[in-house]
Design an enzyme around this catalytic site. Sequence first.
Site, short mmCIF file in Angstrom:
data_model
loop_
_atom_site.label_atom_id
_atom_site.label_comp_id
_atom_site.label_asym_id
_atom_site.label_seq_id
_atom_site.Cartn_x
_atom_site.Cartn_y
_atom_site.Cartn_z
N THR A 12 0.82 -1.22 0.00
CA THR A 12 0.00 0.00 0.00
C THR A 12 0.85 1.26 0.00
O THR A 12 0.53 2.25 -0.67
CB THR A 12 -0.93 0.01 1.23
OG1 THR A 12 -1.83 -1.10 1.14
CG2 THR A 12 -1.71 1.30 1.32
N SER A 52 1.20 -7.16 -0.74
CA SER A 52 1.75 -8.17 0.17
C SER A 52 0.92 -9.44 0.21
O SER A 52 1.40 -10.48 0.67
CB SER A 52 1.90 -7.60 1.59
OG SER A 52 0.66 -7.43 2.22
N THR A 83 1.15 -4.29 4.35
CA THR A 83 0.86 -4.61 5.76
C THR A 83 0.21 -5.98 5.96
O THR A 83 0.36 -6.57 7.03
CB THR A 83 -0.07 -3.55 6.37
OG1 THR A 83 -1.29 -3.49 5.63
CG2 THR A 83 0.61 -2.19 6.38
N ASP A 84 -0.51 -6.50 4.96
CA ASP A 84 -1.33 -7.68 5.20
C ASP A 84 -0.53 -8.91 5.59
O ASP A 84 -0.98 -9.73 6.40
CB ASP A 84 -2.20 -7.99 3.98
CG ASP A 84 -3.36 -7.03 3.84
OD1 ASP A 84 -3.65 -6.30 4.81
OD2 ASP A 84 -3.99 -6.99 2.77
#
EC number: 3.5.1.1
Length: 329
Positions: A12, A52, A83-84
């Site tokens: 992101t 990710s 972030t995931d």
Amino acid sequence: MKKILLLSTGGTIASAVSESGLVPKESGENLLARLGTLPYDVDVKDILQLDSSNIQPEEWKLIAQKIYQYRLKYDGIVVSHGTDTMAYTASMLSFMLQHIEIPVVLTGSQVPLNVVLSDAADNLRLAFAAAATCPSGIYLAFNRKIMLGCRTVKVRTTNFDAFESVNVPPVAKVTSDGMVFDPEFREFCQKRPQLACRLEAEINTHVALVKLFPGFDPKLLYAMADSGCEGIVIEAYGLGGMTFTRRNMVKAVGDLIKRGIPVIASSQCLYERSDLTKYEVGRLALLEGAITARDMTSESAITKLMWGLGQGLDISDLFASNLVGEVTI
């Protein structure tokens, strides 16, 4: 002036709007340019440009190889990442790169850097400061917190405070006094053995992470084993309890262990530990050979299992050991 390397992998933080939604497009140089002047000598290398959700074991190996390749040329390394799956990556890098000689800091953002109210710039600045200041190790920096990589979990989907350090305090927090380190972490670092770093990137991905729920059919565990699964982490109830009436999970666990498939029992509870010794529903699983994950995160437990199997290690002994701060023994 500290020399820092930025390894950009997408996520992101590097995304832009497209017809199909947010897509990683920004280069590492573009990320750096938006931060303004930094008190570091920074080099940038773009090694991936992926959401990710698409970061998988092949990418873990690539990231680990790049960190290992450049580690002695820099005082610290920052990895920008989506972030995931960042907690999984941070945990796996912790095992692949034990005794790393420099701080390696993963970070990302909930909002792309090119958005006015994004959290990206603050997180990147924090990561650079951590890479220049922290003791050697693998970290995740987010929302004014620096956390040990193998203890992190993403707990929120949209809030800027997206990550938490589970069962141990953050390594450091940013306050008006600057970067304030946890004194117990300082003590932990002083006690660590000073060994040479080796890249140990071989892993076994034929594993499963299963969340137990009322009505779960143990036959599914046998089906996993018959399909080639070589290790299982079960998020059991509370301290690690498993069903043994009607749908006998305990027997299934024992049968799999007899077939040479290690079964790790963790807790569905995010905080505190699993302890198979306390209740009958846990003791029976322990007698069958189930291995307790203690206070490890699920992300750390599954990556440790993958890594241990890939390294050909005894999984019971491995999970009785604290390698990088991932578990309290």
